[in-house]
Design an enzyme around this catalytic site. Sequence first.
Site, short mmCIF file in Angstrom:
data_model
loop_
_atom_site.label_atom_id
_atom_site.label_comp_id
_atom_site.label_asym_id
_atom_site.label_seq_id
_atom_site.Cartn_x
_atom_site.Cartn_y
_atom_site.Cartn_z
N ASP A 70 9.71 -14.21 5.22
CA ASP A 70 8.40 -14.85 5.11
C ASP A 70 7.34 -14.09 5.91
O ASP A 70 7.65 -13.38 6.87
CB ASP A 70 8.46 -16.28 5.67
N HIS B 135 4.27 -17.29 -0.79
CA HIS B 135 4.29 -18.14 0.41
C HIS B 135 2.93 -18.81 0.62
O HIS B 135 2.79 -19.67 1.48
CB HIS B 135 4.64 -17.28 1.63
N HIS C 267 -1.54 -19.06 5.59
CA HIS C 267 -0.42 -19.81 6.16
C HIS C 267 -0.82 -21.23 6.58
O HIS C 267 -0.18 -21.85 7.42
CB HIS C 267 0.16 -19.06 7.37
N HIS D 195 11.88 -13.55 8.99
CA HIS D 195 10.47 -13.19 8.88
C HIS D 195 10.27 -11.68 9.02
O HIS D 195 10.94 -11.05 9.82
CB HIS D 195 9.64 -13.90 9.97
#
Length: 238
Positions: A35, A86, A90, A180
């Site tokens: 991610d 994603h 964020h 990540h």
Amino acid sequence: MLGQTARRLILPLTSPVGSIRTVTTPTPQVVLTYDDGPVPEDTPGVLSALSDAGATATFFVLVARAEREPSLLAEIVAAGHEVALHGIDHVRLTTLSPGEVLRRTREGKERLEQMLGAPVRWFRPPYGAQQPATWAAIRRCGLESVVWNRTGYDWQDDPVGEVAERTLAGASAGDVILMHDGHAGLDVGVDDGPAPGFSREGLARAVLGGLAERGLAPVSLGEAVGTGKAVKGAWFRK
């Protein structure tokens, strides 16, 4: 990244309202997911580690970063990895109205597909944060929500060995592993504090080595469901 204090409700895997959490596989495979990239500080090293291990992964990218680093996005694809969404940034989707979640997710999908020249299948909400209305908006965009069942909490600034050990503890076939290749920050609309100081490449190599020792082959989600079957369960958290 997943906030440490996030509240979570996980309902039985038989629930009809489902996000992908694991995969049943005919061979000893695990699904490796990354991610928050792509970023020049971390993504190239992760790609190098995956290449050396002969492994594939699914990269859940942030569109804002992918548009700033199109060459890195191209490297991910050229190396045979899968790209998924994603988000544009964020921002935690559960802070937004369902209509705004629908608009932003649809826009992110369109922008990412334009860069890739290919359809996008999977979506992972930032922080894994979704409620029933959020999940419904994701599905209306033609995307499957994907979460995870294993992580080493690699947003914590601990020694690589400790993070790798947490990631590998109890690992078994069908796991969906969260890792990540970037750290969410102000450039993508949040302030998650300073990034961990360890090498993401070093962590990738440690985890890949540990999986190999356990006889587990890391693959992308698309590859895993091509021969196996996604297992879904309701997953709601703020």
